[in-house]
Design an enzyme around this catalytic site. Structure first.
Site, short mmCIF file in Angstrom:
data_model
loop_
_atom_site.label_atom_id
_atom_site.label_comp_id
_atom_site.label_asym_id
_atom_site.label_seq_id
_atom_site.Cartn_x
_atom_site.Cartn_y
_atom_site.Cartn_z
N ASN A 23 -1.31 6.47 -6.77
CA ASN A 23 -1.29 7.00 -8.12
C ASN A 23 -2.64 6.62 -8.72
OD1 ASN A 23 -0.90 7.51 -10.83
ND2 ASN A 23 1.17 6.66 -10.88
N LYS B 91 -2.70 2.66 -8.72
CA LYS B 91 -1.56 1.94 -8.16
C LYS B 91 -1.28 2.52 -6.78
CE LYS B 91 3.01 0.44 -9.36
NZ LYS B 91 4.27 1.13 -9.44
N ARG C 66 0.15 11.22 -6.57
CA ARG C 66 0.55 11.77 -7.86
C ARG C 66 -0.61 12.62 -8.37
NH1 ARG C 66 0.57 8.90 -13.67
NH2 ARG C 66 1.53 10.61 -14.80
N HIS D 22 5.23 13.99 -16.84
CA HIS D 22 6.22 12.96 -16.42
C HIS D 22 7.36 13.59 -15.62
CE1 HIS D 22 5.05 10.51 -20.26
NE2 HIS D 22 4.38 10.03 -19.21
N HIS E 200 11.68 9.41 -21.25
CA HIS E 200 10.67 8.58 -20.58
C HIS E 200 9.81 7.98 -21.69
CE1 HIS E 200 7.76 7.61 -17.25
NE2 HIS E 200 7.00 7.48 -18.32
N LEU E 201 10.09 6.72 -22.02
CA LEU E 201 9.41 6.07 -23.14
C LEU E 201 8.56 4.94 -22.60
CD1 LEU E 201 12.47 5.86 -25.59
CD2 LEU E 201 10.81 7.71 -25.38
N ARG F 43 -1.43 7.57 -28.27
CA ARG F 43 -1.58 9.01 -28.48
C ARG F 43 -0.79 9.42 -29.71
NH1 ARG F 43 0.29 10.72 -22.76
NH2 ARG F 43 -1.28 9.64 -21.53
N ASP G 266 1.07 -1.75 -28.03
CA ASP G 266 2.20 -2.37 -27.34
C ASP G 266 3.38 -2.58 -28.29
OD1 ASP G 266 4.00 -4.19 -26.05
OD2 ASP G 266 2.38 -4.69 -24.66
N ASN H 263 13.31 -1.49 -21.49
CA ASN H 263 13.27 -2.88 -21.98
C ASN H 263 13.63 -3.09 -23.45
OD1 ASN H 263 12.28 -4.17 -19.52
ND2 ASN H 263 10.50 -2.87 -19.86
N GLU I 142 8.87 6.37 -9.88
CA GLU I 142 8.02 7.52 -9.57
C GLU I 142 7.41 7.40 -8.17
OE1 GLU I 142 6.14 6.82 -13.42
OE2 GLU I 142 5.95 8.99 -13.58
P1 AMP Z 1 4.85 1.94 -19.23
O1 AMP Z 1 3.78 2.89 -19.68
O2 AMP Z 1 6.08 2.61 -18.75
O3 AMP Z 1 4.34 0.88 -18.28
O4 AMP Z 1 5.31 1.14 -20.54
C1 AMP Z 1 4.46 0.20 -21.13
C2 AMP Z 1 4.94 -0.13 -22.52
O5 AMP Z 1 6.31 -0.56 -22.52
C3 AMP Z 1 4.18 -1.27 -23.14
O6 AMP Z 1 2.99 -0.84 -23.75
C4 AMP Z 1 5.14 -1.77 -24.17
O7 AMP Z 1 4.88 -1.11 -25.39
C5 AMP Z 1 6.51 -1.31 -23.70
N1 AMP Z 1 7.42 -2.44 -23.42
C6 AMP Z 1 7.54 -3.15 -22.28
N2 AMP Z 1 8.49 -4.11 -22.44
C7 AMP Z 1 8.98 -3.98 -23.69
C8 AMP Z 1 9.98 -4.66 -24.47
N3 AMP Z 1 10.69 -5.69 -23.98
N4 AMP Z 1 10.19 -4.23 -25.74
C9 AMP Z 1 9.50 -3.22 -26.24
N5 AMP Z 1 8.56 -2.53 -25.57
C10 AMP Z 1 8.30 -2.91 -24.32
#
Ligand code: AMP
Length: 408
Positions: A7, A14, A99, A188, A216-217, A249, A291, A343, A392
């Site tokens: 990826n 990755k 990917r 996604h 997908h968040l 974004r 974040d 999470n 993925e």
């Molecule tokens: P990803 O792009 O799927 O790797 O998601 C990354 C994002 O997940 C990070 O920037 C965080 O904002 C969010 N994240 C990860 N762990 C938590 C958590 N315990 N609570 C809230 N947001 C989280």
């Protein structure tokens, strides 16, 4: 059969190595034998590589960036050299899956990579100028490392959404936009497809009998409305900028704002691109970070802009979930996945609260202390709510296996 998955992004890469059985694939994702992660932004001219193996080896390397190709080669060499070694030689790898973010209108499915496919991925770079060139570079690097003869497969982020009906994928601009390929594609897709299939397995239902909203968040975020296993609507569009508010974004904004910023010389197209992709969303509103963990912590400390960012994130998430619900005309389950979806109990609870009127109830205890791939709704809930770990890389490995295992 050993399958490498790459990826390749512009600032990070990755890679995973899977060992897939020769016969029927297991329903559950297998753990990779080896995982490598490259961060090109670690330090000026130095990339950081993190490698871990299923046997518990963890290795960190700092690699001078002489070229991106050389850095990736150094990462891949750890497969057969040094403490993280898992294979004897590069020829042990039998196929490679990549990917690829944008497959345009042509690629409705994964495909074995040929010179023509590479040329098309290159041509589609005009739609995904950051992602497709990095994906193509990854393909060329693995060709150089493993030889031209190894089967390589492209798995497109857009492919799952190729089933969107014309009314959903056409923008209400001018008709000739369609002829130029300016339409909604969605992204996604590998994650949405995997989650829909996994949801059906967890619910012990046939996918073709289900109406699902897959959320997908992650740092990038999108929803999909999945009916009978087919994507019929999604929140991202021509680019991954459309739809939900994301980490950095913007998601959807009135295009009149962009015209205003250009007309008043506050931005050039390039600076607007940077703003909308890298400095907007939760980062732009909070002024702190992209974040969500830090945003929630700051909001709890009384930081007003972090609270506003959090409120907006939840508002927009509910807004688009409502849109997916209306398009589906019914709902069996909501799936939450990716960094935030997997999470954040707070976001899941806030999103689901809005749909209580449908008889949706989540179990607060399961929401807070769920296991991987669990139903967190109460037994009497009218709609199931699943937290699914997106896989993925595993999904790409499976696609690679599907297209190549009988050729070997
Ligand atoms: P990803 O792009 O799927 O790797 O998601 C990354 C994002 O997940 C990070 O920037 C965080 O904002 C969010 N994240 C990860 N762990 C938590 C958590 N315990 N609570 C809230 N947001 C989280």
């Amino acid at each position: 059969m050993k399958i490498l998955v790459l990826n390749a992004g512009s600032s990070s890469q990755k890679a995973c190595l899977y060992e897939l059985p020769g016969g029927i694939l297991p329903e559950y994702p297998l753990e990779p034998l080896w995982e490598g992660f490259l961060d090109f932004t670690h330090q000026a001219n130095i990339a950081e590589a993190k490698v871990k193996t299923h046997t518990g080896v963890n290795q960190t390397l700092e690699i001078p960036i002489t070229s991106r190709k050389a850095v990736t080669e150094t990462l891949l060499q750890t497969l057969w050299q040094g403490e993280a070694q898992v294979i004897d030689q590069p020829t042990a790898i039998q196929a490679i899956g990549h990917r690829v973010v944008h497959g345009g209108e042509q690629y409705r499915d994964s495909i074995c990579i040929t010179p023509e496919v590479k040329a098309e991925i290159d041509r589609l770079s005009c739609f995904a100028p950051v992602h497709n060139p990095a994906n193509l570079e990854g393909i060329e690097i693995t060709e150089a490392v493993f030889g031209q003869a190894i089967p390589q497969v492209a798995v497109f982020d857009t492919a799952f959404h190729a089933t969107l009906p014309a009314a959903a994928y056409t923008y209400p601009g001018q008709y000739d936009w369609l002829e130029q390929g300016i339409r909604r594609y969605g992204f996604h897709g590998t994650s949405h497809r995997y989650c829909a299939e996994r949801a059906a397995a967890l619910l012990n239902r046939d996918l073709t009998s289900l109406k699902l909203i897959t959320c997908h968040l992650g740092n990038g975020a999108s929803l999909a409305a999945v009916q009978q296993g087919i994507s019929i609507e999604t929140t991202m569009g021509f680019t991954p900028l459309e739809g939900l508010m994301m980490g950095s974004r913007s998601g959807s904004v009135d295009p009149g704002i962009l015209l205003h910023l250009l007309r008043t010389n506050q931005h050039t197209p390039e600076s607007l691109d940077t703003l909308l992709n890298k400095a907007a969303g939760m980062k732009g509103i909070s002024g702190i970070t992209n974040d969500l963990r830090e945003i929630i912590a700051a909001a709890e400390q009384g930081h007003d802009r972090a609270q506003l960012a959090l409120d907006m994130y939840i508002h927009r998430l509910r807004y688009y979930m409502g849109a997916m619900l209306a398009v589906l005309g019914g709902l069996d389950a909501i799936v939450f996945t990716a960094g935030v979806g997997e999470n954040s109990a707070l976001i899941r609870a806030a999103a689901c609260e809005a749909f209580g009127f449908l008889g949706l109830k989540i179990d607060p205890e399961k929401n807070t202390h769920h296991e991987v791939d669990q139903d967190i709704s109460t037994p009497d809930s009218q709609i199931r709510v699943l937290v699914i770990r997106t896989q993925e890389d595993w999904a790409i490995a499976k696609e690679c296996w599907r297209l190549t295992h009988d050729r070997l």
